[in-house]
Design a protein around this motif. Sequence first.
Motif, PDB file in Angstrom:
ATOM      1  N   LYS A   1      48.014  39.382  95.141  1.00  0.00           N
ATOM      2  CA  LYS A   1      49.980  40.005  94.652  1.00  0.00           C
ATOM      3  C   LYS A   1      49.879  39.132  93.231  1.00  0.00           C
ATOM      4  CE  LYS A   1      51.192  42.766  99.028  1.00  0.00           C
ATOM      5  NZ  LYS A   1      51.696  42.197  99.738  1.00  0.00           N
ATOM      6  N   ARG A   2      50.165  37.929  93.992  1.00  0.00           N
ATOM      7  CA  ARG A   2      50.638  37.154  92.807  1.00  0.00           C
ATOM      8  C   ARG A   2      49.902  37.173  91.620  1.00  0.00           C
ATOM      9  NH1 ARG A   2      51.576  33.220  97.284  1.00  0.00           N
ATOM     10  NH2 ARG A   2      49.204  32.091  96.913  1.00  0.00           N
TER      11      ARG A   2
ATOM     12  N   THR B   1      54.015  47.711  83.021  1.00  0.00           N
ATOM     13  CA  THR B   1      52.787  46.349  82.321  1.00  0.00           C
ATOM     14  C   THR B   1      53.082  46.678  81.081  1.00  0.00           C
ATOM     15  OG1 THR B   1      51.370  46.369  84.125  1.00  0.00           O
ATOM     16  CG2 THR B   1      50.234  46.065  82.038  1.00  0.00           C
TER      17      THR B   1
ATOM     18  N   ASN C   1      51.751  40.394  90.038  1.00  0.00           N
ATOM     19  CA  ASN C   1      53.034  39.716  89.113  1.00  0.00           C
ATOM     20  C   ASN C   1      52.350  39.138  87.987  1.00  0.00           C
ATOM     21  OD1 ASN C   1      54.461  41.194  91.202  1.00  0.00           O
ATOM     22  ND2 ASN C   1      54.197  38.666  92.510  1.00  0.00           N
TER      23      ASN C   1
ATOM     24  N   LEU D   1      52.037  42.294  85.715  1.00  0.00           N
ATOM     25  CA  LEU D   1      53.644  43.328  85.577  1.00  0.00           C
ATOM     26  C   LEU D   1      54.276  42.431  84.942  1.00  0.00           C
ATOM     27  CD1 LEU D   1      53.295  44.472  88.857  1.00  0.00           C
ATOM     28  CD2 LEU D   1      52.463  45.749  86.898  1.00  0.00           C
ATOM     29  N   ASN D   2      53.976  40.312  84.687  1.00  0.00           N
ATOM     30  CA  ASN D   2      55.555  39.626  84.066  1.00  0.00           C
ATOM     31  C   ASN D   2      56.546  39.768  84.817  1.00  0.00           C
ATOM     32  OD1 ASN D   2      56.355  37.798  82.325  1.00  0.00           O
ATOM     33  ND2 ASN D   2      56.851  39.340  80.850  1.00  0.00           N
ATOM     34  N   GLN D   3      56.650  39.356  86.353  1.00  0.00           N
ATOM     35  CA  GLN D   3      57.575  39.379  87.103  1.00  0.00           C
ATOM     36  C   GLN D   3      57.430  38.577  88.454  1.00  0.00           C
ATOM     37  OE1 GLN D   3      57.381  43.371  89.484  1.00  0.00           O
ATOM     38  NE2 GLN D   3      56.017  42.638  90.745  1.00  0.00           N
ATOM     39  N   ASN D   4      58.432  38.329  88.946  1.00  0.00           N
ATOM     40  CA  ASN D   4      58.310  37.211  90.248  1.00  0.00           C
ATOM     41  C   ASN D   4      57.418  36.690  89.913  1.00  0.00           C
ATOM     42  OD1 ASN D   4      58.716  35.033  91.873  1.00  0.00           O
ATOM     43  ND2 ASN D   4      61.862  35.702  91.545  1.00  0.00           N
ATOM     44  N   LEU D   5      56.818  35.526  90.317  1.00  0.00           N
ATOM     45  CA  LEU D   5      54.775  35.308  91.103  1.00  0.00           C
ATOM     46  C   LEU D   5      55.671  35.838  92.631  1.00  0.00           C
ATOM     47  CD1 LEU D   5      54.400  32.376  89.836  1.00  0.00           C
ATOM     48  CD2 LEU D   5      52.962  35.020  89.127  1.00  0.00           C
ATOM     49  N   ASN D   6      56.619  35.269  93.516  1.00  0.00           N
ATOM     50  CA  ASN D   6      56.648  35.874  94.926  1.00  0.00           C
ATOM     51  C   ASN D   6      57.386  37.286  94.952  1.00  0.00           C
ATOM     52  OD1 ASN D   6      56.432  32.920  95.816  1.00  0.00           O
ATOM     53  ND2 ASN D   6      58.198  32.627  95.357  1.00  0.00           N
ATOM     54  N   GLU D   7      57.389  38.105  93.714  1.00  0.00           N
ATOM     55  CA  GLU D   7      57.648  39.207  94.252  1.00  0.00           C
ATOM     56  C   GLU D   7      56.584  40.407  95.423  1.00  0.00           C
ATOM     57  OE1 GLU D   7      60.252  42.723  93.307  1.00  0.00           O
ATOM     58  OE2 GLU D   7      60.290  40.691  93.006  1.00  0.00           O
ATOM     59  N   THR D   8      57.397  40.820  95.913  1.00  0.00           N
ATOM     60  CA  THR D   8      56.061  41.487  97.726  1.00  0.00           C
ATOM     61  C   THR D   8      56.087  42.602  97.029  1.00  0.00           C
ATOM     62  OG1 THR D   8      57.889  40.834  99.483  1.00  0.00           O
ATOM     63  CG2 THR D   8      56.695  39.262  98.356  1.00  0.00           C
TER      64      THR D   8
END
Length: 454
Positions: A222-223, A34, A226, A229-236
């Motif tokens: 989780k989205r 973050t 994300n 965190l400014n990361q891929n929306l599909n990050e698991t």
Amino acid sequence: MGYKYIIAGLLIGFCGVVSAQERLLSKDAAVSLTLENNFGIKVAKNQVAIADNNAGILNSGYLPTLTGTAGATYNELNSNTEYPGQFESNGSPRPDLEINDAESQSYNAALSLNYTLFDGMGRLYNFKRLKEQYQLSELQARETIENTILQLFSVYYEIARLTENENVLRQALEISKERIKRAEYSFEYGQNTKLDILNAQVDVTNDSISLMNVQQNLANAKRDLNVVLNQNLNETFVVDTLVSFIPKLQLEDYIAQSKENNVAILQTERNMAINEYDIKVNRSGYLPTVGLSGSYGWNLNQSAATSFLPGQIIPGSNRNSLNFALGASLSWNLFDGGGTTVRVKNAKIAYENQEIFKEQVIMEVDRDILNALGIYENRLQIFQIQEQNVVTNQNNFERSKEQFQLGRITSIEFRQAQINLLNAQTNKNLAKYDAKLAELQLLQLTGQLLSVEL
């Protein structure tokens, strides 16, 4: 047993395998991501960088100004002047005056230096004011970071709560599926009716829907994380569900130091310092300004030979000059119509307003801390009660399960014990993370959110 429940079981098992392969996003890792990637924090850091540039020596007015100028001019003149009716002394007509190819060039270059020796101390106080403005921008960035971290953990703990609820609902679904098997076996041996099978199937359906809804909410949360965190929306990922609370004595120390650490109070103090320098900057208008100036210049003028009359040539010329000059100046605005006096009075009033605002902020912070402390203690007690409630309902469920297997209670009574345990577990999860978020809000008010282990 219907094929629907077999498929549901396979899907749930598959989800469990996938979850086991997901990476763990720890609290420290979430905070680091973050601070590094969040959009709002990036903008806040850029604002601090701007304030840092403004507070530097290059923006202080203490450095001289050096100006360079250069120029070149080319001129060519051709003219013919007639004198009709005019005669020379010998009686002959006066000839026309011709100027042919009269060229001239001029070149110049100069350097000028200006420096303010004294401006009534306005430059000094303005420079100090910019330093305070920089510190204020740092506090504003800190406030943005604190709000973002609070937002981060609000989403992070929501994911943790939904994760625990998912596990609880998955266990409830497994229990309901076991009931179907038991009801079908009992029906085959004539020990119960078809109604028990239908009741168990209804409960499996309800538990399956509840589990699907929680899984959907978990994916949405989780989205949301994300985005923070400014990361891929599909990050698991999976989150840490372990929560620890700060000891009461430590919280009391933080509360006692809140006036020295609360970001809102610190911002009012910086604003007061800025207003104080505004008064001094405006007072500088009563004093004179003393400056130095210097210049160094070079000039070259060239003119070519010209002809006016046939056979008459006027030779060209070159003139080259260098000049150097130093000067000092004093300017004193003895009376500016009262503008300086008005600005000083208004700056003093602004400072008084800032003092009043600081008193208001301190009172509001004290109130907010007391409210936050009360909410935190209340939620912590609720969590402790819910923990004990889970133990009680777990014992009741285990006993009801034994009685149900012995045929001493009905499936409806057993289901009620199961629902009571499910509600107790989900309420405990909610109470745990509500208490933790209340603690984080209290830490923010005391100014310790960024300095403690979360």
